[in-house]
Design a protein around this motif. Structure first.
Motif, PDB file in Angstrom:
ATOM      1  N   PHE A   1       0.831  -1.199   0.000  1.00 35.85           N
ATOM      2  CA  PHE A   1       0.000   0.000   0.000  1.00 35.85           C
ATOM      3  C   PHE A   1       0.873   1.258   0.000  1.00 35.85           C
ATOM      4  O   PHE A   1       0.656   2.184  -0.786  1.00 35.85           O
ATOM      5  CB  PHE A   1      -0.932  -0.012   1.227  1.00 35.85           C
ATOM      6  N   HIS A   2       1.874   1.299   0.881  1.00 40.08           N
ATOM      7  CA  HIS A   2       2.774   2.456   0.955  1.00 40.08           C
ATOM      8  C   HIS A   2       3.542   2.646  -0.355  1.00 40.08           C
ATOM      9  O   HIS A   2       3.684   3.776  -0.832  1.00 40.08           O
ATOM     10  CB  HIS A   2       3.753   2.299   2.108  1.00 40.08           C
ATOM     11  N   ARG A   3       4.024   1.554  -0.921  1.00 37.24           N
ATOM     12  CA  ARG A   3       4.777   1.635  -2.174  1.00 37.24           C
ATOM     13  C   ARG A   3       3.907   2.264  -3.273  1.00 37.24           C
ATOM     14  O   ARG A   3       4.339   3.159  -3.992  1.00 37.24           O
ATOM     15  CB  ARG A   3       5.262   0.254  -2.608  1.00 37.24           C
ATOM     16  N   GLU A   4       2.677   1.790  -3.413  1.00 38.60           N
ATOM     17  CA  GLU A   4       1.781   2.316  -4.449  1.00 38.60           C
ATOM     18  C   GLU A   4       1.430   3.783  -4.188  1.00 38.60           C
ATOM     19  O   GLU A   4       1.416   4.594  -5.109  1.00 38.60           O
ATOM     20  CB  GLU A   4       0.504   1.474  -4.545  1.00 38.60           C
ATOM     21  N   ALA A   5       1.161   4.138  -2.926  1.00 37.13           N
ATOM     22  CA  ALA A   5       0.833   5.531  -2.601  1.00 37.13           C
ATOM     23  C   ALA A   5       2.025   6.450  -2.889  1.00 37.13           C
ATOM     24  O   ALA A   5       1.864   7.533  -3.466  1.00 37.13           O
ATOM     25  CB  ALA A   5       0.404   5.640  -1.143  1.00 37.13           C
ATOM     26  N   LEU A   6       3.216   6.018  -2.498  1.00 39.79           N
ATOM     27  CA  LEU A   6       4.417   6.821  -2.771  1.00 39.79           C
ATOM     28  C   LEU A   6       4.667   6.944  -4.269  1.00 39.79           C
ATOM     29  O   LEU A   6       5.051   8.015  -4.760  1.00 39.79           O
ATOM     30  CB  LEU A   6       5.631   6.209  -2.070  1.00 39.79           C
ATOM     31  N   HIS A   7       4.452   5.865  -4.999  1.00 42.99           N
ATOM     32  CA  HIS A   7       4.628   5.884  -6.452  1.00 42.99           C
ATOM     33  C   HIS A   7       3.690   6.930  -7.074  1.00 42.99           C
ATOM     34  O   HIS A   7       4.102   7.717  -7.931  1.00 42.99           O
ATOM     35  CB  HIS A   7       4.358   4.499  -7.034  1.00 42.99           C
ATOM     36  N   ARG A   8       2.439   6.952  -6.650  1.00 44.63           N
ATOM     37  CA  ARG A   8       1.471   7.916  -7.182  1.00 44.63           C
ATOM     38  C   ARG A   8       1.846   9.351  -6.790  1.00 44.63           C
ATOM     39  O   ARG A   8       1.710  10.273  -7.603  1.00 44.63           O
ATOM     40  CB  ARG A   8       0.065   7.573  -6.697  1.00 44.63           C
ATOM     41  N   LEU A   9       2.300   9.536  -5.556  1.00 46.63           N
ATOM     42  CA  LEU A   9       2.714  10.859  -5.107  1.00 46.63           C
ATOM     43  C   LEU A   9       3.881  11.369  -5.947  1.00 46.63           C
ATOM     44  O   LEU A   9       3.876  12.517  -6.413  1.00 46.63           O
ATOM     45  CB  LEU A   9       3.108  10.808  -3.624  1.00 46.63           C
ATOM     46  N   ILE A  10       4.873  10.521  -6.157  1.00 43.86           N
ATOM     47  CA  ILE A  10       6.038  10.907  -6.958  1.00 43.86           C
ATOM     48  C   ILE A  10       5.612  11.225  -8.382  1.00 43.86           C
ATOM     49  O   ILE A  10       6.077  12.203  -8.985  1.00 43.86           O
ATOM     50  CB  ILE A  10       7.117   9.802  -6.924  1.00 43.86           C
ATOM     51  N   ALA A  11       4.717  10.431  -8.955  1.00 44.60           N
ATOM     52  CA  ALA A  11       4.239  10.677 -10.323  1.00 44.60           C
ATOM     53  C   ALA A  11       3.559  12.042 -10.416  1.00 44.60           C
ATOM     54  O   ALA A  11       3.792  12.796 -11.371  1.00 44.60           O
ATOM     55  CB  ALA A  11       3.295   9.567 -10.762  1.00 44.60           C
ATOM     56  N   CYS A  12       2.735  12.377  -9.437  1.00 47.73           N
ATOM     57  CA  CYS A  12       2.055  13.684  -9.432  1.00 47.73           C
ATOM     58  C   CYS A  12       3.066  14.825  -9.339  1.00 47.73           C
ATOM     59  O   CYS A  12       2.963  15.813 -10.071  1.00 47.73           O
ATOM     60  CB  CYS A  12       1.065  13.777  -8.272  1.00 47.73           C
ATOM     61  N   LEU A  13       4.018  14.708  -8.445  1.00 53.70           N
ATOM     62  CA  LEU A  13       5.024  15.754  -8.284  1.00 53.70           C
ATOM     63  C   LEU A  13       5.929  15.850  -9.510  1.00 53.70           C
ATOM     64  O   LEU A  13       6.308  16.945  -9.921  1.00 53.70           O
ATOM     65  CB  LEU A  13       5.859  15.498  -7.025  1.00 53.70           C
ATOM     66  N   HIS A  14       6.256  14.716 -10.088  1.00 53.17           N
ATOM     67  CA  HIS A  14       7.130  14.685 -11.258  1.00 53.17           C
ATOM     68  C   HIS A  14       6.462  15.353 -12.455  1.00 53.17           C
ATOM     69  O   HIS A  14       7.120  16.023 -13.256  1.00 53.17           O
ATOM     70  CB  HIS A  14       7.518  13.248 -11.591  1.00 53.17           C
ATOM     71  N   ASP A  15       5.141  15.178 -12.579  1.00 52.49           N
ATOM     72  CA  ASP A  15       4.410  15.747 -13.715  1.00 52.49           C
ATOM     73  C   ASP A  15       4.201  17.248 -13.597  1.00 52.49           C
ATOM     74  O   ASP A  15       3.867  17.903 -14.583  1.00 52.49           O
ATOM     75  CB  ASP A  15       3.047  15.053 -13.867  1.00 52.49           C
ATOM     76  N   ASP A  16       4.384  17.822 -12.420  1.00 51.09           N
ATOM     77  CA  ASP A  16       4.201  19.258 -12.202  1.00 51.09           C
ATOM     78  C   ASP A  16       5.570  19.931 -12.180  1.00 51.09           C
ATOM     79  O   ASP A  16       6.322  19.772 -11.222  1.00 51.09           O
ATOM     80  CB  ASP A  16       3.466  19.483 -10.878  1.00 51.09           C
ATOM     81  N   PRO A  17       5.890  20.700 -13.225  1.00 48.45           N
ATOM     82  CA  PRO A  17       7.220  21.327 -13.287  1.00 48.45           C
ATOM     83  C   PRO A  17       7.548  22.168 -12.055  1.00 48.45           C
ATOM     84  O   PRO A  17       8.696  22.220 -11.623  1.00 48.45           O
ATOM     85  CB  PRO A  17       7.160  22.196 -14.544  1.00 48.45           C
ATOM     86  N   ALA A  18       6.552  22.802 -11.468  1.00 50.32           N
ATOM     87  CA  ALA A  18       6.791  23.638 -10.290  1.00 50.32           C
ATOM     88  C   ALA A  18       7.179  22.801  -9.071  1.00 50.32           C
ATOM     89  O   ALA A  18       7.809  23.306  -8.139  1.00 50.32           O
ATOM     90  CB  ALA A  18       5.547  24.468  -9.976  1.00 50.32           C
ATOM     91  N   SER A  19       6.831  21.532  -9.056  1.00 50.08           N
ATOM     92  CA  SER A  19       7.103  20.669  -7.901  1.00 50.08           C
ATOM     93  C   SER A  19       8.394  19.877  -8.029  1.00 50.08           C
ATOM     94  O   SER A  19       8.851  19.275  -7.055  1.00 50.08           O
ATOM     95  CB  SER A  19       5.952  19.676  -7.715  1.00 50.08           C
ATOM     96  N   GLN A  20       8.990  19.862  -9.204  1.00 50.01           N
ATOM     97  CA  GLN A  20      10.158  19.012  -9.427  1.00 50.01           C
ATOM     98  C   GLN A  20      11.347  19.381  -8.543  1.00 50.01           C
ATOM     99  O   GLN A  20      12.062  18.513  -8.056  1.00 50.01           O
ATOM    100  CB  GLN A  20      10.541  19.010 -10.900  1.00 50.01           C
ATOM    101  N   GLY A  21      11.555  20.684  -8.310  1.00 49.75           N
ATOM    102  CA  GLY A  21      12.649  21.109  -7.424  1.00 49.75           C
ATOM    103  C   GLY A  21      12.440  20.609  -6.004  1.00 49.75           C
ATOM    104  O   GLY A  21      13.373  20.144  -5.352  1.00 49.75           O
ATOM    105  N   GLY A  22      11.207  20.695  -5.532  1.00 50.97           N
ATOM    106  CA  GLY A  22      10.887  20.202  -4.194  1.00 50.97           C
ATOM    107  C   GLY A  22      11.068  18.701  -4.096  1.00 50.97           C
ATOM    108  O   GLY A  22      11.533  18.187  -3.076  1.00 50.97           O
ATOM    109  N   LEU A  23      10.709  17.990  -5.152  1.00 51.67           N
ATOM    110  CA  LEU A  23      10.885  16.535  -5.176  1.00 51.67           C
ATOM    111  C   LEU A  23      12.365  16.182  -5.088  1.00 51.67           C
ATOM    112  O   LEU A  23      12.760  15.308  -4.316  1.00 51.67           O
ATOM    113  CB  LEU A  23      10.259  15.955  -6.450  1.00 51.67           C
ATOM    114  N   ARG A  24      13.191  16.891  -5.847  1.00 56.44           N
ATOM    115  CA  ARG A  24      14.640  16.635  -5.787  1.00 56.44           C
ATOM    116  C   ARG A  24      15.203  16.933  -4.398  1.00 56.44           C
ATOM    117  O   ARG A  24      16.044  16.201  -3.887  1.00 56.44           O
ATOM    118  CB  ARG A  24      15.376  17.439  -6.856  1.00 56.44           C
ATOM    119  N   ARG A  25      14.738  18.027  -3.770  1.00 57.89           N
ATOM    120  CA  ARG A  25      15.197  18.355  -2.410  1.00 57.89           C
ATOM    121  C   ARG A  25      14.757  17.277  -1.419  1.00 57.89           C
ATOM    122  O   ARG A  25      15.521  16.883  -0.539  1.00 57.89           O
ATOM    123  CB  ARG A  25      14.675  19.730  -1.976  1.00 57.89           C
ATOM    124  N   ALA A  26      13.528  16.802  -1.562  1.00 56.91           N
ATOM    125  CA  ALA A  26      13.015  15.766  -0.648  1.00 56.91           C
ATOM    126  C   ALA A  26      13.828  14.487  -0.774  1.00 56.91           C
ATOM    127  O   ALA A  26      14.143  13.846   0.238  1.00 56.91           O
ATOM    128  CB  ALA A  26      11.539  15.499  -0.946  1.00 56.91           C
TER     129      ALA A  26
END
Length: 182
Positions: A42-67
């Motif tokens: 469950f956690h793996r799938e939820a994290l995968h979806r969260l990363i996909a959402c952040l990855h698809d939003d250019p404004a969020s990509q910097g935050g994803l890299r920092r995280a």
């Protein structure tokens, strides 16, 4: 509490709990392991979806890299196999495979650096540092193991032996040398 300390403590707690399950009946242990697997899936799938959402939003990509650079987040994503091991981790795993053979001859090896061009710099330590068979050790042993684990490596460079040594132990036989029947 630092994130690294929290991760270590959580790991230790999980290990203690898993050790306790060894005392349980098989059916109880199977239920506990099934629950653990379901929660992790469950956690793996939820994290995968969260990363996909952040990855698809250019404004969020910097935050994803920092995280991802935050050790606890990185460890969690690696645990769930949502990130590939870093280049450094891949090299260190390969070097760990070579170390037992090197240590039999009093030697060791360390990673010095990985360049942007994917050249890996290493340093031979102990008896391997300055040994006349170090080229054979590198070519037939260490480099072969590295390339098996890390096909992305362009070149393997060996740093020069330490110049400030008072004494030098020299091994005249590489632990990786094919000596046939002696």
């Amino acid at each position: 509490m630092s994130s690294n300390k929290a991760a270590v403590e959580l790991d230790e707690l999980i290990e203690k709990i898993l050790e306790k399950t060894n005392e349980w009946e098989t059916s109880q242990r199977d239920i506990a392991l099934s629950l653990k697997t379901a929660v992790e899936d469950f956690h793996r799938e939820a994290l995968h979806r969260l990363i996909a959402c952040l990855h698809d939003d250019p404004a969020s990509q910097g935050g994803l890299r920092r995280a991802i650079r935050e050790p606890m987040v990185y460890a969690l994503l690696r645990h769930h196999q949502l990130l590939k091991p870093s280049l450094e981790e891949q090299v260190l795993v390969a070097l760990d495979e070579a170390r037992p053979v090197l240590s039999q001859h009093g030697g060791n090896i360390e990673l010095v650096s990985i360049s942007a061009d994917r050249d890996v710099s290493l340093r031979l330590l102990g008896a391997c540092d300055g040994c006349s068979s170090s080229q054979i050790t590198m070519e037939k042993g260490v480099e072969r193991i590295l390339r098996e684990h890390c096909d992305w490596i362009r070149d393997v460079v060996v740093e020069e032996p330490a110049a400030d040594k008072d004494t030098m132990i020299v091994n005249i036989v590489s632990p990786f040398e094919d000596r046939g029947a002696l």
